[in-house]
Design an enzyme around this catalytic site. Structure first.
Site, PDB file in Angstrom:
ATOM      1  N   HIS A  38      14.382  20.785 -22.311  1.00  0.00           N
ATOM      2  CA  HIS A  38      13.703  20.664 -23.462  1.00  0.00           C
ATOM      3  C   HIS A  38      12.791  22.597 -24.064  1.00  0.00           C
ATOM      4  O   HIS A  38      12.431  21.231 -25.333  1.00  0.00           O
ATOM      5  CB  HIS A  38      12.098  20.946 -22.010  1.00  0.00           C
ATOM      6  CG  HIS A  38      11.734  20.282 -20.945  1.00  0.00           C
ATOM      7  ND1 HIS A  38      11.924  20.349 -19.507  1.00  0.00           N
ATOM      8  CD2 HIS A  38      11.977  18.734 -20.936  1.00  0.00           C
ATOM      9  CE1 HIS A  38      11.475  19.912 -18.848  1.00  0.00           C
ATOM     10  NE2 HIS A  38      11.831  18.299 -19.389  1.00  0.00           N
ATOM     11  N   GLN A  62       7.247   4.692 -14.979  1.00  0.00           N
ATOM     12  CA  GLN A  62       8.423   4.610 -14.378  1.00  0.00           C
ATOM     13  C   GLN A  62       8.466   5.364 -12.915  1.00  0.00           C
ATOM     14  O   GLN A  62       9.613   5.210 -12.942  1.00  0.00           O
ATOM     15  CB  GLN A  62       8.928   5.355 -15.583  1.00  0.00           C
ATOM     16  CG  GLN A  62       8.507   6.994 -15.646  1.00  0.00           C
ATOM     17  CD  GLN A  62       9.186   7.607 -16.632  1.00  0.00           C
ATOM     18  OE1 GLN A  62       8.701   7.386 -17.655  1.00  0.00           O
ATOM     19  NE2 GLN A  62       9.929   8.786 -16.646  1.00  0.00           N
TER      20      GLN A  62
END
Ligand code: AMP
Length: 310
Positions: A38, A62
């Protein structure tokens, strides 16, 4: 200092002010439990844009009802510290404002979000043709959830750029299609996969692995890497040969269960069985399970990362 914002209203105001100052905005969507993967996307965003908005949101839509939504790590304070320390220690000579956008579920799904899709109401986004294979075959509603949250984030943040990792290769393809078809004026920038020393792709879910599993898990990357070398030196030429070679190497670890290993066209995601066209390239991707933990990884052959998914 990194500012943390929780509401859509605040982000809209911030975005309006940045627009008046003609500042560019880069969006890095994440589910938190941040790691160097990230941070590398955040650095890419810092290089390209004045202000970086890192969204941290574990997106319910999701996750299938059977998946790890409740268990998924939520570590906002740590995530903020990690970014702050990274900026302090970092060699990037860039001053950017960094904002974490960490909304709660009601903020993002005002009509509610039951995990059972039969019960869902309202607007969802489907990217047809690119969501049903590979990850989508095992997780049939996954990309509907991803496309929906990414649209919502685009509508909230109005970024000039949005940054996604090659680690989730199919996601990159789905998002590029979404931006094209929904006419978003947003440039998608892809970041390379950041790995542990043993080659295992960094992932928030790696914390589920014990040290023995962590070392076993690296075989997925080793198999992909070895296969790409054999492709590059001309020993393997067809999709079938590449796929079989990856599977053969992984089979040396009997405790690993293969979900899929696929060689695909990097734009359409259709299977490639025959000889790979060097002008088109290929994506070798796969998912395996070690115990209860699922690991995904991939390697792109023959094309540069930024043109992947075009
Ligand atoms: P996630 O928080 O897992 O939804 O990931 C957020 C973003 O970080 C996605 O665009 C991922 O593809 C990217 N990402 C995750 N792991 C890595 C990694 N090891 N290297 C680079 N990017 C990554």
């Amino acid at each position: 200092m990194v500012q943390v914002v929780h509401t859509v209203k605040e982000i809209h105001q911030i975005r309006k002010d940045l627009g008046k100052q003609e500042k560019t905005v880069g969006l890095v969507p994440t589910m938190g439990a941040l790691h160097e993967g990230h941070l590398s996307l955040i650095d890419l965003a810092r290089l390209k844009s004045n202000t970086v908005i890192v969204s941290i949101f574990v997106n319910p839509s999701q996750f299938a009802p059977t998946e790890d939504l409740d268990k998924y790590p939520r570590t906002l304070e740590n995530d903020k510290l990690l970014i702050e320390n990274h900026i302090k220690s970092n060699k990037l000579n860039h001053t950017n404002d960094i904002i974490i956008f960490a909304p709660n579920v009601e903020e993002i799904y005002p009509s509610g979000i039951p995990l059972n899709i039969e019960e869902q109401q309202g607007v969802f986004v489907n990217v047809l043709g690119k969501s049903h294979q590979l990850e989508g075959e095992i997780r049939p509603t996954f990309f509907r959830g991803v496309a929906t949250i990414v649209c919502k984030l685009f509508n909230i943040v109005y970024p000039n750029y949005a940054f996604f990792g090659q680690k989730d290769a199919q996601q990159c393809v789905v998002i590029k299609q979404l931006v094209k078809d929904l006419l978003y004026p947003i440039e998608i920038v892809l970041g390379e996969i950041i790995r542990e020393d043993n080659g295992l792709a960094k992932s928030s879910r790696n914390r589920y692995l014990n040290s023995n599993e962590r070392s076993i898990a690296s075989i997925l990357y080793k198999a992909l890497n070895e296969t790409s070398i054999l492709y590059n030196n001309g020993s393997l030429k067809t999709g079938n040969q590449l796929r079989d070679n990856v599977i053969k190497t992984i089979s040396n670890e009997p405790s690993i269960k293969i979900d899929y290993i696929t060689v695909s066209n990097p734009s359409t995601l259709q299977d490639i069985n025959d000889e790979i066209n060097p002008n088109i390239g290929a994506l070798i991707s796969g998912a395996v399970r070690i115990g209860n933990t699922r690991i995904i990884d991939n390697i792109i052959l023959g094309i540069d990362l930024q043109s992947f998914g075009n």
